[in-house]
Design a protein around this motif. Structure first.
Motif, PDB file in Angstrom:
ATOM      1  N   PHE A 143     -31.326 -20.487 -11.215  1.00 26.92           N
ATOM      2  CA  PHE A 143     -30.036 -21.160 -11.114  1.00 26.92           C
ATOM      3  C   PHE A 143     -29.150 -20.427 -10.124  1.00 26.92           C
ATOM      4  CE2 PHE A 143     -31.648 -22.430 -15.226  1.00 26.92           C
ATOM      5  CZ  PHE A 143     -31.429 -23.793 -15.201  1.00 26.92           C
ATOM      6  N   LEU A 144     -28.429 -21.176  -9.328  1.00 27.59           N
ATOM      7  CA  LEU A 144     -27.523 -20.596  -8.348  1.00 27.59           C
ATOM      8  C   LEU A 144     -26.104 -20.527  -8.909  1.00 27.59           C
ATOM      9  CD1 LEU A 144     -28.728 -22.479  -5.158  1.00 27.59           C
ATOM     10  CD2 LEU A 144     -29.275 -20.132  -5.842  1.00 27.59           C
ATOM     11  N   PRO A 145     -25.462 -19.380  -8.768  1.00 29.10           N
ATOM     12  CA  PRO A 145     -24.068 -19.295  -9.216  1.00 29.10           C
ATOM     13  C   PRO A 145     -23.164 -20.123  -8.308  1.00 29.10           C
ATOM     14  CG  PRO A 145     -24.797 -17.208  -8.263  1.00 29.10           C
ATOM     15  CD  PRO A 145     -25.973 -18.118  -8.260  1.00 29.10           C
ATOM     16  N   CYS A 146     -22.169 -20.716  -8.902  1.00 25.70           N
ATOM     17  CA  CYS A 146     -21.189 -21.506  -8.152  1.00 25.70           C
ATOM     18  C   CYS A 146     -19.887 -20.703  -8.067  1.00 25.70           C
ATOM     19  CB  CYS A 146     -20.956 -22.850  -8.839  1.00 25.70           C
ATOM     20  SG  CYS A 146     -20.230 -22.716 -10.485  1.00 25.70           S
ATOM     21  N   ILE A 147     -18.866 -21.297  -7.511  1.00 28.15           N
ATOM     22  CA  ILE A 147     -17.582 -20.600  -7.369  1.00 28.15           C
ATOM     23  C   ILE A 147     -17.011 -20.201  -8.729  1.00 28.15           C
ATOM     24  CG2 ILE A 147     -16.147 -22.680  -7.274  1.00 28.15           C
ATOM     25  CD1 ILE A 147     -14.671 -20.852  -4.957  1.00 28.15           C
ATOM     26  N   VAL A 148     -17.218 -21.017  -9.749  1.00 31.50           N
ATOM     27  CA  VAL A 148     -16.726 -20.679 -11.090  1.00 31.50           C
ATOM     28  C   VAL A 148     -17.429 -19.423 -11.598  1.00 31.50           C
ATOM     29  CG1 VAL A 148     -16.616 -21.469 -13.488  1.00 31.50           C
ATOM     30  CG2 VAL A 148     -16.093 -23.055 -11.630  1.00 31.50           C
ATOM     31  N   THR A 149     -18.724 -19.346 -11.382  1.00 39.40           N
ATOM     32  CA  THR A 149     -19.494 -18.180 -11.816  1.00 39.40           C
ATOM     33  C   THR A 149     -18.982 -16.918 -11.128  1.00 39.40           C
ATOM     34  OG1 THR A 149     -21.420 -19.667 -11.825  1.00 39.40           O
ATOM     35  CG2 THR A 149     -21.826 -17.323 -12.208  1.00 39.40           C
ATOM     36  N   PHE A 150     -18.896 -16.974  -9.816  1.00 40.72           N
ATOM     37  CA  PHE A 150     -18.445 -15.801  -9.067  1.00 40.72           C
ATOM     38  C   PHE A 150     -17.009 -15.430  -9.428  1.00 40.72           C
ATOM     39  CE2 PHE A 150     -21.986 -16.798  -6.077  1.00 40.72           C
ATOM     40  CZ  PHE A 150     -22.594 -15.554  -6.102  1.00 40.72           C
ATOM     41  N   SER A 151     -16.168 -16.426  -9.612  1.00 40.73           N
ATOM     42  CA  SER A 151     -14.784 -16.165  -9.978  1.00 40.73           C
ATOM     43  C   SER A 151     -14.717 -15.413 -11.308  1.00 40.73           C
ATOM     44  CB  SER A 151     -14.012 -17.481 -10.078  1.00 40.73           C
ATOM     45  OG  SER A 151     -12.683 -17.253 -10.458  1.00 40.73           O
ATOM     46  N   THR A 152     -15.526 -15.829 -12.255  1.00 37.12           N
ATOM     47  CA  THR A 152     -15.561 -15.177 -13.566  1.00 37.12           C
ATOM     48  C   THR A 152     -16.022 -13.730 -13.440  1.00 37.12           C
ATOM     49  OG1 THR A 152     -16.026 -17.300 -14.627  1.00 37.12           O
ATOM     50  CG2 THR A 152     -16.543 -15.308 -15.895  1.00 37.12           C
ATOM     51  N   VAL A 153     -17.062 -13.509 -12.652  1.00 39.03           N
ATOM     52  CA  VAL A 153     -17.611 -12.155 -12.482  1.00 39.03           C
ATOM     53  C   VAL A 153     -16.603 -11.248 -11.775  1.00 39.03           C
ATOM     54  CG1 VAL A 153     -19.428 -10.805 -11.383  1.00 39.03           C
ATOM     55  CG2 VAL A 153     -19.994 -12.960 -12.520  1.00 39.03           C
ATOM     56  N   ILE A 154     -16.037 -11.722 -10.685  1.00 33.86           N
ATOM     57  CA  ILE A 154     -15.073 -10.924  -9.918  1.00 33.86           C
ATOM     58  C   ILE A 154     -13.867 -10.596 -10.788  1.00 33.86           C
ATOM     59  CG2 ILE A 154     -13.449 -11.013  -7.977  1.00 33.86           C
ATOM     60  CD1 ILE A 154     -15.720 -12.647  -6.501  1.00 33.86           C
ATOM     61  N   ASP A 155     -13.369 -11.591 -11.516  1.00 41.48           N
ATOM     62  CA  ASP A 155     -12.218 -11.363 -12.382  1.00 41.48           C
ATOM     63  C   ASP A 155     -12.538 -10.380 -13.504  1.00 41.48           C
ATOM     64  OD1 ASP A 155      -9.437 -12.029 -12.985  1.00 41.48           O
ATOM     65  OD2 ASP A 155     -10.243 -12.982 -14.787  1.00 41.48           O
ATOM     66  N   ALA A 156     -13.758 -10.432 -14.024  1.00 39.58           N
ATOM     67  CA  ALA A 156     -14.154  -9.497 -15.085  1.00 39.58           C
ATOM     68  C   ALA A 156     -14.062  -8.052 -14.601  1.00 39.58           C
ATOM     69  CB  ALA A 156     -15.576  -9.804 -15.562  1.00 39.58           C
ATOM     70  N   PHE A 157     -14.596  -7.794 -13.427  1.00 31.70           N
ATOM     71  CA  PHE A 157     -14.534  -6.435 -12.893  1.00 31.70           C
ATOM     72  C   PHE A 157     -13.116  -6.052 -12.496  1.00 31.70           C
ATOM     73  CE2 PHE A 157     -19.114  -7.037 -12.547  1.00 31.70           C
ATOM     74  CZ  PHE A 157     -19.551  -5.835 -13.077  1.00 31.70           C
ATOM     75  N   ALA A 158     -12.372  -7.006 -11.956  1.00 31.12           N
ATOM     76  CA  ALA A 158     -10.985  -6.724 -11.582  1.00 31.12           C
ATOM     77  C   ALA A 158     -10.158  -6.363 -12.812  1.00 31.12           C
ATOM     78  CB  ALA A 158     -10.384  -7.934 -10.865  1.00 31.12           C
ATOM     79  N   LYS A 159     -10.381  -7.058 -13.910  1.00 36.90           N
ATOM     80  CA  LYS A 159      -9.595  -6.803 -15.121  1.00 36.90           C
ATOM     81  C   LYS A 159      -9.880  -5.452 -15.765  1.00 36.90           C
ATOM     82  CE  LYS A 159      -8.245 -11.414 -16.471  1.00 36.90           C
ATOM     83  NZ  LYS A 159      -8.455 -12.559 -17.344  1.00 36.90           N
ATOM     84  N   VAL A 160     -11.087  -4.927 -15.557  1.00 32.56           N
ATOM     85  CA  VAL A 160     -11.383  -3.596 -16.100  1.00 32.56           C
ATOM     86  C   VAL A 160     -11.084  -2.509 -15.075  1.00 32.56           C
ATOM     87  CG1 VAL A 160     -13.083  -4.433 -17.767  1.00 32.56           C
ATOM     88  CG2 VAL A 160     -13.859  -3.608 -15.521  1.00 32.56           C
ATOM     89  N   GLY A 161     -10.522  -2.912 -13.924  1.00 38.24           N
ATOM     90  CA  GLY A 161     -10.110  -1.947 -12.913  1.00 38.24           C
ATOM     91  C   GLY A 161     -11.229  -1.438 -12.027  1.00 38.24           C
ATOM     92  N   ASP A 162     -12.372  -2.096 -12.036  1.00 39.38           N
ATOM     93  CA  ASP A 162     -13.500  -1.679 -11.193  1.00 39.38           C
ATOM     94  C   ASP A 162     -13.489  -2.493  -9.903  1.00 39.38           C
ATOM     95  OD1 ASP A 162     -15.893  -0.903 -10.034  1.00 39.38           O
ATOM     96  OD2 ASP A 162     -17.034  -0.987 -11.907  1.00 39.38           O
ATOM     97  N   MET A 163     -12.597  -2.088  -8.998  1.00 39.60           N
ATOM     98  CA  MET A 163     -12.435  -2.827  -7.750  1.00 39.60           C
ATOM     99  C   MET A 163     -13.667  -2.732  -6.859  1.00 39.60           C
ATOM    100  SD  MET A 163      -9.827  -4.668  -7.694  1.00 39.60           S
ATOM    101  CE  MET A 163      -9.878  -5.120  -5.967  1.00 39.60           C
ATOM    102  N   ASP A 164     -14.398  -1.626  -6.927  1.00 40.96           N
ATOM    103  CA  ASP A 164     -15.616  -1.513  -6.115  1.00 40.96           C
ATOM    104  C   ASP A 164     -16.606  -2.612  -6.484  1.00 40.96           C
ATOM    105  OD1 ASP A 164     -14.628   0.694  -4.745  1.00 40.96           O
ATOM    106  OD2 ASP A 164     -15.625   2.136  -6.061  1.00 40.96           O
ATOM    107  N   LYS A 165     -16.801  -2.810  -7.786  1.00 44.87           N
ATOM    108  CA  LYS A 165     -17.728  -3.856  -8.236  1.00 44.87           C
ATOM    109  C   LYS A 165     -17.169  -5.250  -7.951  1.00 44.87           C
ATOM    110  CE  LYS A 165     -21.539  -2.457 -10.231  1.00 44.87           C
ATOM    111  NZ  LYS A 165     -22.849  -2.983  -9.861  1.00 44.87           N
TER     112      LYS A 165
END
Length: 136
Positions: A44-66
């Motif tokens: 399965f290919l991730p869509c913009i919703v998938t990537f948005s969720t992943v990026i936001d998850a790392f951003a919310k825990v303060g892991d900007m590198d990830k």
């Protein structure tokens, strides 16, 4: 998940997005990455919703590198970022007191042809306030 499989139901992109979102809400970024890998392994290919969720998850825990790593992966997958993704990165920089990084992401957003909104401006102001750079 296992019950779904035991009943002969096959997962789809929505199923994976739901699992990734649940892990993101729990701030379990290790499981977020696990489900992203499993999604890919199952074809399965991730869509913009998938990537948005992943990026936001790392951003919310303060892991900007990830968060930035996943932003790059998103672009490599041919998925264009939207305002939601940029605002997530900008807001995370604001919470971390990094106005220069928030400004960088705002410039990237504008350079990509997207428009800043209230959340963008509020996050930029917050970034400067957090860093004590009111003149910025």
């Amino acid at each position: 998940w296992q019950q779904m499989l035991d009943q002969g139901l096959k997962p789809n992109g929505i199923s994976y997005n739901t699992m990734i979102n649940a892990c993101a809400q729990a701030r379990d970024t290790q499981q977020v990455e696990h489900w992203m890998a499993r999604m890919k392994d199952d074809g399965f290919l991730p869509c913009i919703v998938t990537f948005s969720t992943v990026i936001d998850a790392f951003a919310k825990v303060g892991d900007m590198d990830k968060a930035e790593e996943w932003f790059t992966r998103m672009q490599q997958a041919g998925v264009d970022p939207d305002e939601v993704i940029y605002n997530s990165l900008i807001n995370s920089c604001a919470r971390s007191g990094k106005p220069w990084k928030a400004e960088y992401w705002a410039r990237q957003m504008l350079d990509s042809g997207l428009k800043a909104d209230k959340r963008t401006f509020n996050s930029l102001i917050n970034a400067c306030a957090q860093a004590g750079e009111s003149a910025r």
